[in-house]
Write a protein that holds these residues in place. Structure first.
Motif, PDB file in Angstrom:
ATOM      1  N   GLN A 149      -1.179  -2.668  -4.769  1.00 52.90           N
ATOM      2  CA  GLN A 149      -0.682  -3.916  -5.567  1.00 52.90           C
ATOM      3  C   GLN A 149       0.166  -4.790  -5.121  1.00 52.90           C
ATOM      4  OE1 GLN A 149      -0.010  -3.133  -9.289  1.00 52.90           O
ATOM      5  NE2 GLN A 149       0.446  -5.152  -8.685  1.00 52.90           N
ATOM      6  N   PRO A 150      -1.431  -5.821  -5.829  1.00 53.17           N
ATOM      7  CA  PRO A 150      -0.072  -7.206  -4.954  1.00 53.17           C
ATOM      8  C   PRO A 150       0.483  -7.620  -5.638  1.00 53.17           C
ATOM      9  CG  PRO A 150      -2.718  -7.469  -6.372  1.00 53.17           C
ATOM     10  CD  PRO A 150      -2.359  -5.989  -6.288  1.00 53.17           C
ATOM     11  N   VAL A 151       1.890  -8.159  -4.582  1.00 54.73           N
ATOM     12  CA  VAL A 151       2.766  -8.425  -4.770  1.00 54.73           C
ATOM     13  C   VAL A 151       3.270 -10.252  -4.596  1.00 54.73           C
ATOM     14  CG1 VAL A 151       3.641  -6.513  -5.178  1.00 54.73           C
ATOM     15  CG2 VAL A 151       4.053  -7.944  -3.380  1.00 54.73           C
TER      16      VAL A 151
ATOM     17  N   ILE B 236       0.982  -0.995  -0.248  1.00 59.54           N
ATOM     18  CA  ILE B 236      -0.061   0.051  -0.197  1.00 59.54           C
ATOM     19  C   ILE B 236       0.591   0.864   0.056  1.00 59.54           C
ATOM     20  CG2 ILE B 236      -1.634   1.105   1.374  1.00 59.54           C
ATOM     21  CD1 ILE B 236      -1.186  -2.281   1.617  1.00 59.54           C
ATOM     22  N   PHE B 237       0.648   2.345  -1.427  1.00 57.47           N
ATOM     23  CA  PHE B 237       1.510   2.505  -1.546  1.00 57.47           C
ATOM     24  C   PHE B 237       0.383   4.082  -1.652  1.00 57.47           C
ATOM     25  CE2 PHE B 237       1.228   0.899  -5.530  1.00 57.47           C
ATOM     26  CZ  PHE B 237       1.331   1.332  -5.878  1.00 57.47           C
TER      27      PHE B 237
ATOM     28  N   ALA C  38       6.873   4.077  -4.418  1.00 53.26           N
ATOM     29  CA  ALA C  38       7.545   3.601  -2.817  1.00 53.26           C
ATOM     30  C   ALA C  38       9.064   3.975  -2.678  1.00 53.26           C
ATOM     31  CB  ALA C  38       6.994   2.449  -3.219  1.00 53.26           C
ATOM     32  N   GLY C  39       9.706   3.992  -3.762  1.00 52.88           N
ATOM     33  CA  GLY C  39      11.332   4.333  -3.437  1.00 52.88           C
ATOM     34  C   GLY C  39      11.045   5.087  -2.224  1.00 52.88           C
ATOM     35  N   ASP C  40      12.357   5.087  -1.285  1.00 51.01           N
ATOM     36  CA  ASP C  40      12.495   6.078   0.375  1.00 51.01           C
ATOM     37  C   ASP C  40      10.938   6.832   0.567  1.00 51.01           C
ATOM     38  OD1 ASP C  40      14.077   7.226   1.672  1.00 51.01           O
ATOM     39  OD2 ASP C  40      13.953   9.070   0.762  1.00 51.01           O
TER      40      ASP C  40
ATOM     41  N   ALA D  26       4.287   1.837 -11.311  1.00 54.06           N
ATOM     42  CA  ALA D  26       3.907   2.669 -10.262  1.00 54.06           C
ATOM     43  C   ALA D  26       4.913   2.527  -9.183  1.00 54.06           C
ATOM     44  CB  ALA D  26       2.371   3.517 -10.198  1.00 54.06           C
ATOM     45  N   LEU D  27       4.624   1.214  -8.866  1.00 53.60           N
ATOM     46  CA  LEU D  27       5.100   0.991  -7.906  1.00 53.60           C
ATOM     47  C   LEU D  27       6.083   1.276  -6.791  1.00 53.60           C
ATOM     48  CD1 LEU D  27       4.920  -0.356  -5.029  1.00 53.60           C
ATOM     49  CD2 LEU D  27       5.498  -2.874  -6.406  1.00 53.60           C
TER      50      LEU D  27
END
Length: 130
Positions: free
Chosen positions: A38-40, A28-29, A63-65, A58-59
């Motif tokens: 995003q399912p992963v 979740i982001f 999501a980075g940092d 998009a993830l």
């Protein structure tokens, strides 16, 4: 101890054990100012959760940092019993060179240009209903 929904509150070690037992969860982001899920496929590796994040996704870009949540659950078909675990942590992106080769494949894609999202297990909580 039970929470207000009647679920047993799990200890950290119980949460980590349940987290290690599955391989599909949800990140979740925030994407463009809105919540995104995003399912992963993932692996619980030590004190972090690792999943693939294709460079075009998009993830990867959001999501980075950033502080993200990760959730995994397993409920019976009758929905009377089951559990869920939620992890919070500041995610970081890395290439395949930082991921142990002994880990199973985590990508649903056939191409090998994926990057990895590492979510440190900074905060973990879980609930179970038997």
């Amino acid at each position: 101890m039970l929470d207000s929904f009647g679920f047993e509150v799990l200890r950290r070690d119980q949460c980590l054990e349940l987290l290690a037992g599955l391989d599909v969860g949800r990140v979740i982001f925030t994407h463009r100012g809105l919540p995104a899920v995003q399912p992963v496929r993932y692996i619980s590796h030590g004190e972090e959760v690792l999943c693939c994040a294709p460079e075009v996704s998009a993830l990867f870009h959001a999501a980075g940092d950033a502080v993200v949540a990760f959730e995994v659950d397993d409920f019976a078909a009758d929905r009377e019993s089951g559990w869920f675990v939620t992890v919070l942590g500041r995610a970081r992106l890395q290439g395949a060179e930082g991921v142990p080769e002994s880990l199973p494949a985590m990508s649903w894609r056939s191409v090998g240009d994926d990057r990895y999202l590492c979510i440190p297990i900074e905060v973990v909580s879980g609930r179970r209903r038997k």
